[in-house]
Write a protein that holds these residues in place. Structure first.
Motif, PDB file in Angstrom:
ATOM      1  N   ARG A 165      71.207 -15.688  -1.953  1.00 54.70           N
ATOM      2  CA  ARG A 165      71.716 -16.462  -0.775  1.00 54.70           C
ATOM      3  C   ARG A 165      72.024 -17.767  -1.381  1.00 54.70           C
ATOM      4  O   ARG A 165      72.030 -18.119  -2.577  1.00 54.70           O
ATOM      5  CB  ARG A 165      70.184 -16.746  -0.256  1.00 54.70           C
ATOM      6  CG  ARG A 165      69.574 -15.628   0.594  1.00 54.70           C
ATOM      7  CD  ARG A 165      70.404 -15.244   1.826  1.00 54.70           C
ATOM      8  NE  ARG A 165      69.557 -14.154   2.416  1.00 54.70           N
ATOM      9  CZ  ARG A 165      69.725 -12.841   2.372  1.00 54.70           C
ATOM     10  NH1 ARG A 165      70.323 -12.448   1.425  1.00 54.70           N
ATOM     11  NH2 ARG A 165      69.183 -11.970   3.144  1.00 54.70           N
ATOM     12  N   VAL A 178      71.200 -17.697   5.944  1.00 56.75           N
ATOM     13  CA  VAL A 178      71.058 -16.284   6.098  1.00 56.75           C
ATOM     14  C   VAL A 178      72.170 -15.390   5.837  1.00 56.75           C
ATOM     15  O   VAL A 178      72.315 -14.454   5.239  1.00 56.75           O
ATOM     16  CB  VAL A 178      70.519 -15.933   7.416  1.00 56.75           C
ATOM     17  CG1 VAL A 178      70.528 -14.474   7.622  1.00 56.75           C
ATOM     18  CG2 VAL A 178      69.296 -16.348   7.741  1.00 56.75           C
ATOM     19  N   THR A 199      65.875 -13.808   3.233  1.00 54.12           N
ATOM     20  CA  THR A 199      66.100 -15.372   2.951  1.00 54.12           C
ATOM     21  C   THR A 199      65.090 -16.087   2.682  1.00 54.12           C
ATOM     22  O   THR A 199      64.984 -17.022   1.754  1.00 54.12           O
ATOM     23  CB  THR A 199      66.988 -15.807   4.157  1.00 54.12           C
ATOM     24  OG1 THR A 199      68.101 -14.825   4.553  1.00 54.12           O
ATOM     25  CG2 THR A 199      67.475 -17.122   3.860  1.00 54.12           C
ATOM     26  N   VAL A 281      66.061 -23.307   6.349  1.00 56.51           N
ATOM     27  CA  VAL A 281      66.655 -21.765   6.341  1.00 56.51           C
ATOM     28  C   VAL A 281      67.647 -21.963   7.760  1.00 56.51           C
ATOM     29  O   VAL A 281      67.182 -21.968   8.945  1.00 56.51           O
ATOM     30  CB  VAL A 281      65.912 -20.793   6.427  1.00 56.51           C
ATOM     31  CG1 VAL A 281      66.606 -19.139   6.925  1.00 56.51           C
ATOM     32  CG2 VAL A 281      65.146 -20.558   5.133  1.00 56.51           C
TER      33      VAL A 281
END
Length: 349
Positions: A165, A178, A199, A281
């Motif tokens: 990631r 993501v 993630t 995130v």
């Protein structure tokens, strides 16, 4: 040789862009920050860059080294370069060239393999140009995908078994994505429970190594108002919330999904006002990168999480419009070197 005594490698980037120039600037202006660093790339490319940034006609030296460890014996303000690419005519500044894309990719591949073998403590990558990579026939659109493939081969795994990631980080805000270099339509399709959970897992493990504790993770919704209970979309209810529930069951400190137009402000750390979260995130590339870049593109650092090596990069591109002028600012590269040292130290502890 312990991890703390290993050199750090900086890849040259696309020779038609500002990568070699910001490297030359950094070695001249911040010699203490680059002690034990060397450049993987082309000696002629770095000599041209040093000539571009030479202050008031004062020469800026390049030293060709024969091994990474020789970086420690090079005098201050001299750029140590390990020739890791085939010699070729230098491309014109600011122009897409297949030869430039090939040189940039080859320097990254060499550095990645050295890092995977444990010969360097970390790698910092100067910007490359996606069109030049494609012109050179490189099968990957950018650093992240190329490094993922190299790591998979090293580990004897498939790329699918080696998930990575992208994190963009500054002192004020961190975001993890993501999905990265795909169309917005494909990015929306990538918001699945498994992708979001993966993630969260990578973020939890990687950032925990650096912080020395469980990171506080906020999750942005995909839709306006995080879907408003399904009125503006169902991804939050069907994919994101279940992934968060799985993460909580696994012992992670995760909250959300939150409205994406406010969660980044809540996570931002300002003087006298620490953020509520250590990281956000985000569901797709621009959602997560715009807030960090708005706070200062010269302060942001790109970090690839999930790799069995430390890799950081400046938060900007090749800037073809100013390449060759000597005006490029090395601040983000300096932050990338600082972050690489921090991350490699976190892995040792």
């Amino acid at each position: 040789m312990t991890e703390s005594t290993k050199p750090l490698v900086i890849t040259q980037g696309d020779p038609a862009g500002i990568g070699p120039e910001i490297i030359a600037h950094l070695f001249r202006e911040a010699a203490g920050d680059v002690r034990g660093c060397f450049v993987a790339g082309d000696v002629a490319t770095l000599r041209r860059a040093c000539a571009v940034v030479a202050a008031e006609g004062v020469p800026h030296a390049v030293a060709q080294i024969g091994s990474p460890l020789e970086a420690f014996s090079v005098p201050p303000r001299c750029v140590p370069v390990l020739q890791t690419v085939a010699s070729a005519p230098l491309p014109e500044f600011g122009r897409v060239a297949a030869s430039a894309g090939r040189a940039a990719a080859d320097s990254v591949i060499w550095a990645a393999r050295a890092a995977l073998r444990g010969e360097v403590a970390a790698m910092v990558t100067a910007p490359l140009h996606k069109e030049a990579l494609a012109a050179a026939g490189v099968a990957f659109p950018g650093h992240t995908e190329l490094l993922q493939a190299e790591a998979a081969v090293h580990l004897g795994q498939t790329v699918a078994q080696t998930p990575v990631r992208m994190m963009l980080a500054s002192d004020e805000l961190r975001t993890v994505l993501v999905s990265i270099h795909v169309s917005l339509r494909d990015a929306i399709a990538a918001v699945t429970q498994s992708q979001v959970f993966e993630t969260l897992r990578i973020t939890h493990e990687s950032l925990g190594e650096v912080l020395g504790r469980v990171p506080r993770i906020a999750v942005a919704g995909l839709n306006p108002h995080a879907g408003e209970g399904g009125l503006f979309g169902t991804e939050e209810r069907e994919a994101i919330a279940p992934a968060i529930a799985r993460a909580l069951d696994a012992g992670m400190d995760v909250s959300g999904p939150f409205a994406p137009d406010t969660v980044f402000m809540r996570a931002r750390s300002a003087p006298g006002h620490p953020g509520e979260f250590d990281v956000v995130v985000a569901m797709y590339h621009d959602q997560g990168l715009i807030p960090v870049k708005y706070l200062g593109v010269d302060k942001g650092v790109n970090v690839t999480l999930g790799l069995p090596l430390v890799r950081t990069s400046p938060d900007h591109g090749t800037a073809f419009d100013i390449a060759g002028t000597g005006k490029a600012d090395p601040s983000s590269l300096r932050e990338a070197v600082r972050m690489a040292r921090l991350l490699s130290a976190g892995r040792r502890s």
